[in-house]
Design an enzyme around this catalytic site. Structure first.
Site: not given
Length: 248
Positions: A48-51, A88, A106, A110
């Protein structure tokens, strides 16, 4: 902006990173990024952090560079952060996670990224680009893209398959717009006439999004009518039976 992508439980249209990479490049970068994804996991970083970071990078690239007409560098920044969408998903697979929350996050982000990209175009044409028509077209691309996604989600939420992809989905919208923006940005490096690509791309996306919206609305109307007809047909014999019992 396809086939379902199942990295975090999602079965919607491809995400930004997956839209911009064909399956062979995707497989290559997945292998390349797997050690990096494992490194992040060992450091306690969550998918989630990477997202969130990836989305923030896309927003920055779109809203810092595009309103100033720096389309080449804006597209470069956006493309770099696109790879977070592969990272992710890779992390989620390594962790064995496939969650509804990940899919929701996600999909939601988006929409935010899409809004930033077309919003950046609109800000440029409202300011330095000095073209109110193209500003309006950019806003239409932003709004129609959101509505196109909503029609499918809303149709599925009421139990309809919404069995149509449409002419221009999210992947196509983003690829057409970003490739055109990146190439148009080469005008600043002395390439003549190439800046016309972005206006052409925005018109294509606008018309394609409108067609896709009509396709989905027509499909939902047809599927809704068919579902209601099937329900009435299924209830008919039962109602007739109850009526005969009441008469006796």
């Amino acid at each position: 902006m396809g086939q379902p992508v199942v990295s975090r439980g999602r079965t919607a249209t491809p995400t930004l990173g997956k839209a911009m990479l064909n399956k062979y490049a995707r497989a290559f970068f997945t292998r390349v990024l797997t050690p990096f994804a494992a490194f992040l996991i060992r450091r306690g970083v969550s998918p989630d952090t990477v997202t969130l970071i990836g989305t923030a990078g896309v927003i920055a690239g779109a809203l810092v560079f595009y309103p100033r007409g720096e389309f080449f560098w804006g597209t470069v920044v956006i493309t770099l952060f696109v790879f977070s969408d592969l990272v992710d998903g890779n992390m989620a697979r390594q962790l064995g996670r496939s969650s509804r929350w990940g899919a929701f996050l996600d999909s939601t982000l988006d929409r935010v990224a899409d809004g930033a990209i077309f919003g950046g175009f609109a800000l440029w044409y409202a300011g330095g680009g000095n073209d109110n028509v193209l500003c309006a077209v950019s806003i239409f691309c932003l709004a129609s893209g959101q509505v196109v996604s909503y029609t499918k989600a809303r149709g599925e939420s009421i139990g309809l398959p919404v069995a149509v992809n449409g002419l221009v989905e999210r992947a196509e919208r983003l690829v057409i717009s970003l490739v055109a923006a990146g190439l148009a940005g080469l005008h600043a490096f002395g390439v003549p006439g190439i800046d016309v690509l972005l206006p052409v791309a925005l018109w294509l996306v606008a018309v394609g999004s409108l067609v896709t919206l009509v396709q989905r609305v027509v499909t939902v109307r047809r599927e809704s009518a068919e579902a209601e007809a099937a329900e009435r047909a299924a209830q008919g014999p039962e109602n007739a039976s109850h009526g005969s019992e009441a008469a006796t």
